[in-house]
Design an enzyme around this catalytic site. Structure first.
Site, PDB file in Angstrom:
ATOM      1  N   ASP A   1       0.837  -1.470  -0.396  1.00 34.43           N
ATOM      2  CA  ASP A   1       0.276  -0.220  -0.160  1.00 34.43           C
ATOM      3  C   ASP A   1       0.499   1.084   0.303  1.00 34.43           C
ATOM      4  O   ASP A   1       1.927   1.564   1.004  1.00 34.43           O
ATOM      5  CB  ASP A   1      -1.202  -0.203   1.123  1.00 34.43           C
TER       6      ASP A   1
ATOM      7  N   ASN B   1     -13.043  -3.824   2.386  1.00 33.83           N
ATOM      8  CA  ASN B   1     -13.990  -2.446   3.003  1.00 33.83           C
ATOM      9  C   ASN B   1     -14.690  -2.532   1.475  1.00 33.83           C
ATOM     10  O   ASN B   1     -14.516  -2.188   0.112  1.00 33.83           O
ATOM     11  CB  ASN B   1     -12.974  -1.290   2.438  1.00 33.83           C
TER      12      ASN B   1
ATOM     13  N   GLY C   1     -15.331   3.372   3.881  1.00 31.49           N
ATOM     14  CA  GLY C   1     -14.525   3.764   3.747  1.00 31.49           C
ATOM     15  C   GLY C   1     -13.370   3.085   2.524  1.00 31.49           C
ATOM     16  O   GLY C   1     -12.198   3.750   2.148  1.00 31.49           O
ATOM     17  N   GLN C   2     -13.967   2.492   1.459  1.00 31.61           N
ATOM     18  CA  GLN C   2     -13.600   2.152   0.876  1.00 31.61           C
ATOM     19  C   GLN C   2     -12.946   2.994  -0.586  1.00 31.61           C
ATOM     20  O   GLN C   2     -13.952   4.184  -1.018  1.00 31.61           O
ATOM     21  CB  GLN C   2     -15.373   0.920  -0.638  1.00 31.61           C
ATOM     22  N   SER C   3     -12.190   3.049  -1.381  1.00 30.69           N
ATOM     23  CA  SER C   3     -11.797   4.701  -2.212  1.00 30.69           C
ATOM     24  C   SER C   3     -11.499   4.145  -3.190  1.00 30.69           C
ATOM     25  O   SER C   3     -11.834   4.905  -4.107  1.00 30.69           O
ATOM     26  CB  SER C   3     -10.602   5.303  -1.291  1.00 30.69           C
TER      27      SER C   3
ATOM     28  N   HIS D   1      -9.748  -5.415  -3.260  1.00 30.42           N
ATOM     29  CA  HIS D   1      -8.756  -5.847  -2.872  1.00 30.42           C
ATOM     30  C   HIS D   1      -9.214  -6.136  -1.032  1.00 30.42           C
ATOM     31  O   HIS D   1      -9.933  -5.116  -0.273  1.00 30.42           O
ATOM     32  CB  HIS D   1      -8.102  -4.587  -2.759  1.00 30.42           C
ATOM     33  N   LEU D   2      -7.743  -6.926  -0.701  1.00 33.70           N
ATOM     34  CA  LEU D   2      -7.703  -7.048   0.751  1.00 33.70           C
ATOM     35  C   LEU D   2      -6.779  -6.696   0.911  1.00 33.70           C
ATOM     36  O   LEU D   2      -5.560  -7.066   0.575  1.00 33.70           O
ATOM     37  CB  LEU D   2      -7.369  -9.023   0.253  1.00 33.70           C
TER      38      LEU D   2
HETATM   39  P1  AMP Z   1      -9.710   1.473   0.116  1.00 36.61           P
HETATM   40  O1  AMP Z   1      -9.431   2.821   1.486  1.00 36.61           O
HETATM   41  O2  AMP Z   1     -10.077   0.223   0.932  1.00 36.61           O
HETATM   42  O3  AMP Z   1     -10.474   1.276  -1.103  1.00 36.61           O
HETATM   43  O4  AMP Z   1      -7.888   0.917   0.292  1.00 36.61           O
HETATM   44  C1  AMP Z   1      -7.643   1.605  -1.331  1.00 36.61           C
HETATM   45  C2  AMP Z   1      -5.975   1.635  -0.576  1.00 36.61           C
HETATM   46  O5  AMP Z   1      -5.236   2.059  -1.986  1.00 36.61           O
HETATM   47  C3  AMP Z   1      -5.771   2.477   0.265  1.00 36.61           C
HETATM   48  O6  AMP Z   1      -5.127   1.903   1.347  1.00 36.61           O
HETATM   49  C4  AMP Z   1      -4.295   3.016  -0.012  1.00 36.61           C
HETATM   50  O7  AMP Z   1      -3.624   3.759   0.459  1.00 36.61           O
HETATM   51  C5  AMP Z   1      -4.301   2.544  -1.467  1.00 36.61           C
HETATM   52  N1  AMP Z   1      -3.405   2.966  -2.982  1.00 36.61           N
HETATM   53  C6  AMP Z   1      -3.813   4.045  -3.158  1.00 36.61           C
HETATM   54  N2  AMP Z   1      -3.746   4.220  -4.550  1.00 36.61           N
HETATM   55  C7  AMP Z   1      -2.283   3.365  -4.523  1.00 36.61           C
HETATM   56  C8  AMP Z   1      -1.813   3.205  -5.127  1.00 36.61           C
HETATM   57  N3  AMP Z   1      -0.998   3.951  -6.124  1.00 36.61           N
HETATM   58  N4  AMP Z   1      -0.611   2.313  -4.716  1.00 36.61           N
HETATM   59  C9  AMP Z   1      -0.718   1.362  -3.973  1.00 36.61           C
HETATM   60  N5  AMP Z   1      -1.655   1.602  -3.252  1.00 36.61           N
HETATM   61  C10 AMP Z   1      -2.506   2.572  -3.522  1.00 36.61           C
END
Ligand code: AMP
Length: 114
Positions: free
Chosen positions: A30, A87, A93-95, A100-101
């Site tokens: 991450d 998430n 909080g999914q972004s 993804h796990l």
């Molecule tokens: P979520 O908020 O559960 O959707 O997790 C998304 C994750 O993706 C977050 O922990 C971010 O820090 C991570 N993330 C976003 N962009 C990147 C990237 N380019 N490389 C690695 N991790 C990323």
């Protein structure tokens, strides 16, 4: 999906820090780690959220956990313990909308999570 960040990683358009890969799964560090070990394990096939899991694609969930176990063993966190989190949607909080796990370890984990 052309506009999906994680699909671009699978396609090789963006190079993450890969720690595990097989024919169906990719795992990488991450970019904003929340623990000494923080790895994201993703299916190579695009699935937006866990709400999109069904009988046809459900097998990948087991593959994600097997890969996560391998990541944890390789990182030396399998025995002390680690947390896996997926998430779903904004309320959790999914972004990034490609499932993804999260694999987190290397520090004590509290419960319940925030
Ligand atoms: P979520 O908020 O559960 O959707 O997790 C998304 C994750 O993706 C977050 O922990 C971010 O820090 C991570 N993330 C976003 N962009 C990147 C990237 N380019 N490389 C690695 N991790 C990323």
């Amino acid at each position: 999906m052309t506009d999906c960040l994680f699909c671009k990683m699978v396609a090789g358009e963006i190079q993450p820090d890969v720690v595990y890969e097989d024919s169906e799964v990719l795992a990488f560090r991450d970019v904003n780690p929340q623990a000494p070990t923080h790895v994201l394990v993703i299916p190579k096939a695009h699935i937006s959220t866990t709400n999109d899991l069904d009988a046809d694609n459900a097998h990948i969930v087991g593959k994600l956990y097997l890969a996560a176990k391998q990541v944890a063993m390789d990182a030396g966190i399998a025995e002390p313990g680690y947390r896996m989190v997926m998430n779903c949607n904004p309320g959790a909080g999914q972004s990034v909308y490609h499932i993804h796990l999260h694999v987190l370890g290397g520090r004590p984990m509290t419960w319940p999570p925030g």
